[in-house]
Design a protein around this motif. Sequence first.
Motif, PDB file in Angstrom:
ATOM      1  N   GLN A 326      19.768  35.355  -8.783  1.00 51.30           N
ATOM      2  CA  GLN A 326      19.613  35.537  -7.345  1.00 51.30           C
ATOM      3  C   GLN A 326      18.776  34.395  -6.786  1.00 51.30           C
ATOM      4  O   GLN A 326      18.025  33.748  -7.514  1.00 51.30           O
ATOM      5  CB  GLN A 326      18.900  36.857  -7.016  1.00 51.30           C
ATOM      6  N   ILE A 327      18.937  34.150  -5.487  1.00 53.50           N
ATOM      7  CA  ILE A 327      17.994  33.290  -4.782  1.00 53.50           C
ATOM      8  C   ILE A 327      17.187  34.172  -3.836  1.00 53.50           C
ATOM      9  O   ILE A 327      17.704  35.170  -3.320  1.00 53.50           O
ATOM     10  CB  ILE A 327      18.688  32.151  -4.014  1.00 53.50           C
ATOM     11  N   ALA A 328      15.932  33.832  -3.643  1.00 51.69           N
ATOM     12  CA  ALA A 328      15.054  34.631  -2.797  1.00 51.69           C
ATOM     13  C   ALA A 328      14.070  33.710  -2.087  1.00 51.69           C
ATOM     14  O   ALA A 328      13.871  32.551  -2.483  1.00 51.69           O
ATOM     15  CB  ALA A 328      14.291  35.674  -3.620  1.00 51.69           C
ATOM     16  N   GLU A 329      13.459  34.236  -1.039  1.00 52.90           N
ATOM     17  CA  GLU A 329      12.479  33.492  -0.266  1.00 52.90           C
ATOM     18  C   GLU A 329      11.105  34.135  -0.455  1.00 52.90           C
ATOM     19  O   GLU A 329      10.961  35.350  -0.295  1.00 52.90           O
ATOM     20  CB  GLU A 329      12.873  33.470   1.218  1.00 52.90           C
ATOM     21  N   ILE A 330      10.123  33.314  -0.799  1.00 52.11           N
ATOM     22  CA  ILE A 330       8.760  33.788  -1.057  1.00 52.11           C
ATOM     23  C   ILE A 330       7.814  33.131  -0.053  1.00 52.11           C
ATOM     24  O   ILE A 330       7.804  31.903   0.089  1.00 52.11           O
ATOM     25  CB  ILE A 330       8.314  33.452  -2.490  1.00 52.11           C
ATOM     26  N   VAL A 331       7.028  33.943   0.629  1.00 50.72           N
ATOM     27  CA  VAL A 331       6.087  33.445   1.628  1.00 50.72           C
ATOM     28  C   VAL A 331       4.723  33.225   0.975  1.00 50.72           C
ATOM     29  O   VAL A 331       4.227  34.077   0.231  1.00 50.72           O
ATOM     30  CB  VAL A 331       5.948  34.437   2.800  1.00 50.72           C
ATOM     31  N   VAL A 332       4.129  32.081   1.277  1.00 49.24           N
ATOM     32  CA  VAL A 332       2.764  31.795   0.821  1.00 49.24           C
ATOM     33  C   VAL A 332       1.808  32.461   1.805  1.00 49.24           C
ATOM     34  O   VAL A 332       1.698  32.061   2.962  1.00 49.24           O
ATOM     35  CB  VAL A 332       2.499  30.283   0.764  1.00 49.24           C
ATOM     36  N   THR A 333       1.151  33.519   1.361  1.00 48.13           N
ATOM     37  CA  THR A 333       0.237  34.267   2.223  1.00 48.13           C
ATOM     38  C   THR A 333      -1.213  33.906   1.888  1.00 48.13           C
ATOM     39  O   THR A 333      -1.502  33.343   0.824  1.00 48.13           O
ATOM     40  CB  THR A 333       0.434  35.783   2.042  1.00 48.13           C
ATOM     41  N   GLN A 334      -2.087  34.268   2.808  1.00 50.91           N
ATOM     42  CA  GLN A 334      -3.509  33.994   2.605  1.00 50.91           C
ATOM     43  C   GLN A 334      -4.015  34.795   1.416  1.00 50.91           C
ATOM     44  O   GLN A 334      -3.821  36.007   1.332  1.00 50.91           O
ATOM     45  CB  GLN A 334      -4.303  34.338   3.861  1.00 50.91           C
ATOM     46  N   GLY A 335      -4.631  34.100   0.469  1.00 52.51           N
ATOM     47  CA  GLY A 335      -5.157  34.762  -0.713  1.00 52.51           C
ATOM     48  C   GLY A 335      -4.180  34.859  -1.865  1.00 52.51           C
ATOM     49  O   GLY A 335      -4.543  35.353  -2.938  1.00 52.51           O
ATOM     50  N   SER A 336      -2.953  34.392  -1.676  1.00 54.86           N
ATOM     51  CA  SER A 336      -1.975  34.455  -2.762  1.00 54.86           C
ATOM     52  C   SER A 336      -2.300  33.397  -3.806  1.00 54.86           C
ATOM     53  O   SER A 336      -2.992  32.409  -3.512  1.00 54.86           O
ATOM     54  CB  SER A 336      -0.562  34.248  -2.218  1.00 54.86           C
ATOM     55  N   PRO A 337      -1.826  33.548  -5.044  1.00 57.23           N
ATOM     56  CA  PRO A 337      -2.183  32.604  -6.116  1.00 57.23           C
ATOM     57  C   PRO A 337      -1.730  31.169  -5.848  1.00 57.23           C
ATOM     58  O   PRO A 337      -2.290  30.240  -6.448  1.00 57.23           O
ATOM     59  CB  PRO A 337      -1.451  33.175  -7.338  1.00 57.23           C
ATOM     60  N   VAL A 383       7.355  28.748   3.052  1.00 55.21           N
ATOM     61  CA  VAL A 383       8.328  29.642   2.427  1.00 55.21           C
ATOM     62  C   VAL A 383       9.033  28.879   1.321  1.00 55.21           C
ATOM     63  O   VAL A 383       9.630  27.821   1.555  1.00 55.21           O
ATOM     64  CB  VAL A 383       9.368  30.157   3.443  1.00 55.21           C
ATOM     65  N   LEU A 384       8.939  29.389   0.100  1.00 54.48           N
ATOM     66  CA  LEU A 384       9.599  28.786  -1.051  1.00 54.48           C
ATOM     67  C   LEU A 384      10.949  29.444  -1.292  1.00 54.48           C
ATOM     68  O   LEU A 384      11.074  30.665  -1.227  1.00 54.48           O
ATOM     69  CB  LEU A 384       8.742  28.953  -2.308  1.00 54.48           C
ATOM     70  N   LEU A 385      11.943  28.625  -1.559  1.00 54.36           N
ATOM     71  CA  LEU A 385      13.239  29.138  -1.997  1.00 54.36           C
ATOM     72  C   LEU A 385      13.260  29.079  -3.520  1.00 54.36           C
ATOM     73  O   LEU A 385      13.088  28.008  -4.111  1.00 54.36           O
ATOM     74  CB  LEU A 385      14.377  28.292  -1.427  1.00 54.36           C
ATOM     75  N   VAL A 386      13.426  30.226  -4.157  1.00 52.19           N
ATOM     76  CA  VAL A 386      13.369  30.292  -5.614  1.00 52.19           C
ATOM     77  C   VAL A 386      14.644  30.904  -6.162  1.00 52.19           C
ATOM     78  O   VAL A 386      15.384  31.590  -5.453  1.00 52.19           O
ATOM     79  CB  VAL A 386      12.149  31.112  -6.094  1.00 52.19           C
ATOM     80  N   GLN A 387      14.892  30.649  -7.430  1.00 52.19           N
ATOM     81  CA  GLN A 387      16.050  31.223  -8.106  1.00 52.19           C
ATOM     82  C   GLN A 387      15.621  31.745  -9.455  1.00 52.19           C
ATOM     83  O   GLN A 387      14.806  31.132 -10.146  1.00 52.19           O
ATOM     84  CB  GLN A 387      17.152  30.173  -8.273  1.00 52.19           C
ATOM     85  N   GLY A 388      16.183  32.900  -9.835  1.00 46.92           N
ATOM     86  CA  GLY A 388      15.849  33.476 -11.124  1.00 46.92           C
ATOM     87  C   GLY A 388      16.583  34.775 -11.353  1.00 46.92           C
ATOM     88  O   GLY A 388      17.396  35.217 -10.528  1.00 46.92           O
ATOM     89  N   PRO A 389      16.311  35.448 -12.482  1.00 46.39           N
ATOM     90  CA  PRO A 389      16.983  36.704 -12.789  1.00 46.39           C
ATOM     91  C   PRO A 389      16.640  37.787 -11.765  1.00 46.39           C
ATOM     92  O   PRO A 389      15.530  37.842 -11.243  1.00 46.39           O
ATOM     93  CB  PRO A 389      16.428  37.076 -14.175  1.00 46.39           C
ATOM     94  N   ARG A 390      17.602  38.665 -11.522  1.00 44.43           N
ATOM     95  CA  ARG A 390      17.429  39.729 -10.534  1.00 44.43           C
ATOM     96  C   ARG A 390      16.244  40.622 -10.879  1.00 44.43           C
ATOM     97  O   ARG A 390      15.460  41.000 -10.008  1.00 44.43           O
ATOM     98  CB  ARG A 390      18.710  40.560 -10.453  1.00 44.43           C
ATOM     99  N   ASP A 391      16.089  40.958 -12.162  1.00 41.14           N
ATOM    100  CA  ASP A 391      15.003  41.871 -12.529  1.00 41.14           C
ATOM    101  C   ASP A 391      13.637  41.232 -12.322  1.00 41.14           C
ATOM    102  O   ASP A 391      12.661  41.913 -12.000  1.00 41.14           O
ATOM    103  CB  ASP A 391      15.161  42.339 -13.980  1.00 41.14           C
ATOM    104  N   GLN A 392      13.554  39.892 -12.485  1.00 44.28           N
ATOM    105  CA  GLN A 392      12.277  39.229 -12.287  1.00 44.28           C
ATOM    106  C   GLN A 392      11.892  39.217 -10.812  1.00 44.28           C
ATOM    107  O   GLN A 392      10.721  39.406 -10.458  1.00 44.28           O
ATOM    108  CB  GLN A 392      12.342  37.797 -12.824  1.00 44.28           C
ATOM    109  N   ILE A 393      12.865  38.994  -9.924  1.00 49.27           N
ATOM    110  CA  ILE A 393      12.586  39.025  -8.490  1.00 49.27           C
ATOM    111  C   ILE A 393      12.192  40.435  -8.059  1.00 49.27           C
ATOM    112  O   ILE A 393      11.276  40.630  -7.254  1.00 49.27           O
ATOM    113  CB  ILE A 393      13.815  38.519  -7.699  1.00 49.27           C
ATOM    114  N   ALA A 394      12.877  41.442  -8.606  1.00 52.60           N
ATOM    115  CA  ALA A 394      12.535  42.831  -8.285  1.00 52.60           C
ATOM    116  C   ALA A 394      11.121  43.163  -8.765  1.00 52.60           C
ATOM    117  O   ALA A 394      10.367  43.851  -8.076  1.00 52.60           O
ATOM    118  CB  ALA A 394      13.545  43.776  -8.926  1.00 52.60           C
TER     119      ALA A 394
END
Length: 474
Positions: A326-337, A383-394
């Motif tokens: 899957q591809i997904a979008e991840i937001v960099v939030t305040q305090g995130s790693p 916002v990062l566009l990432v790709q990986g296994p469905r279970d890892q994104i879940a």
Amino acid sequence: MSTIAALPNLHALSVMVLTVIALGLFMRERIPLETSSILVLAAIVGLFELFPYEDDGARLRAVDFFLGFGHEALVAVCALMVVGHGLVRTGALEPLGRWLGNSWAARPKLSFLLTLVTGASLSAFVNNTPIVVLLLPILVSVALRTGQSTSGILMPVGIATLIGGTATTIGTSTNLLVVSVAADMGLPRIGMFDFFKPAVMAAAVGIAFLWLVAPRISRERTPPMSDASPRLFTAQLRIPEGSEADGLKLSELRKKASGMVVSAIQRSKGTALVPLPDAVVRAGDSLLVSDTPARLKEYERAIGATLYSEDAPVDDEHPLTAPDQQIAEIVVTQGSPVEGVTLKFVRFLERYRLVALALHRDGRAVATLGPGLGDFKLATGDVLLVQGPRDQIAQMKRESELLVLDATADLPHHAKAGTALVIMGAVVVLAAIGVVSIAVSAVFGVAALVLTGCLNWRDVNQALSAPVILIVVA
């Protein structure tokens, strides 16, 4: 002596009143269609359970109204929805979409007509939803590039798919339902192409109107694209050894990937080329492009590039071609790693088992040539566009360490595209020549798609539409 027709009995009158109520419920946007359908079904079952109906000693049981769940028309509708989803899931129609997109650059007026005819023709055999899904990003991109009204293009194409659905008995669920009910009532069975000729005559007039008149009278609608999805991501398309893009001019690559705008070419560290049309692309080059996630993946396939950098090596542990990607979008939030640091610093690939493909930073240009994406310091709101296994994104969603947007999408496994096309063709041909009914051939098609790995049962579940199912039943 004249005879007076018998007045409808109370049961018939009640059903007529319920039909009017049902139509009113279906027009209420605030009430989901499946809710209206189940209410109608519950009402008619309750009516005949509390007040039984008998005719010539035969009693109509309330549970007889549940037979709609096993009706041939519903089986055919559901099976065809799944078969159509197989074409989308395998990307079988994407080459056609790219061809249409490329043709717009040369002859837009003729390409618009071809798009209308193609959408109508495909909709005669496939549900119009996957056709619209295929054409939507292409047409929106064309409208934005050419400055045309999006409604002036999208609405005619959407209506053309509806027109095309009238040409065969499998073009729409309504056609299937009417044909099956007519057969139940003892009328001769209607063949798949029995009303093809009048439908084509009507379509000729309708498509001509949609081509020449509709765009001129469509009201201009400005979509809120400034800060809404789809977001534009800046990414690198790397040209690997053996790619068909190696040795081609940039102008030739743009013909293969319609709409691709290259803002820079990196040949080696510290060496950047101006993206002139006659610039020759070599293996190892990186092309800097900005576009939506779907278009970036399309460019990757069209020119034989790879949408990842050396910062994120792809191997057996971190594949990008597994069928559950899957591809997904991840937001960099305040305090995130990842706030204020680089992906290399947090060892993003090893820590999350996801490959970072691209970056979106609202309101500012992002230049990722020179330092790779892994060396780019991230800020709150990126916002990062990432790709990986469905279970890892879940799992990432559940852990809440990073904010994952709901804009996840399964990537089509193109290796099965030819198989899905053959299965779809077999479904149509078997029903068209009368070997089996469309319900039987479509069920065979679903079984074949699952057995050949074109679809899994999760895909089958996604293909089924609860509103359509319950409307047919009700």
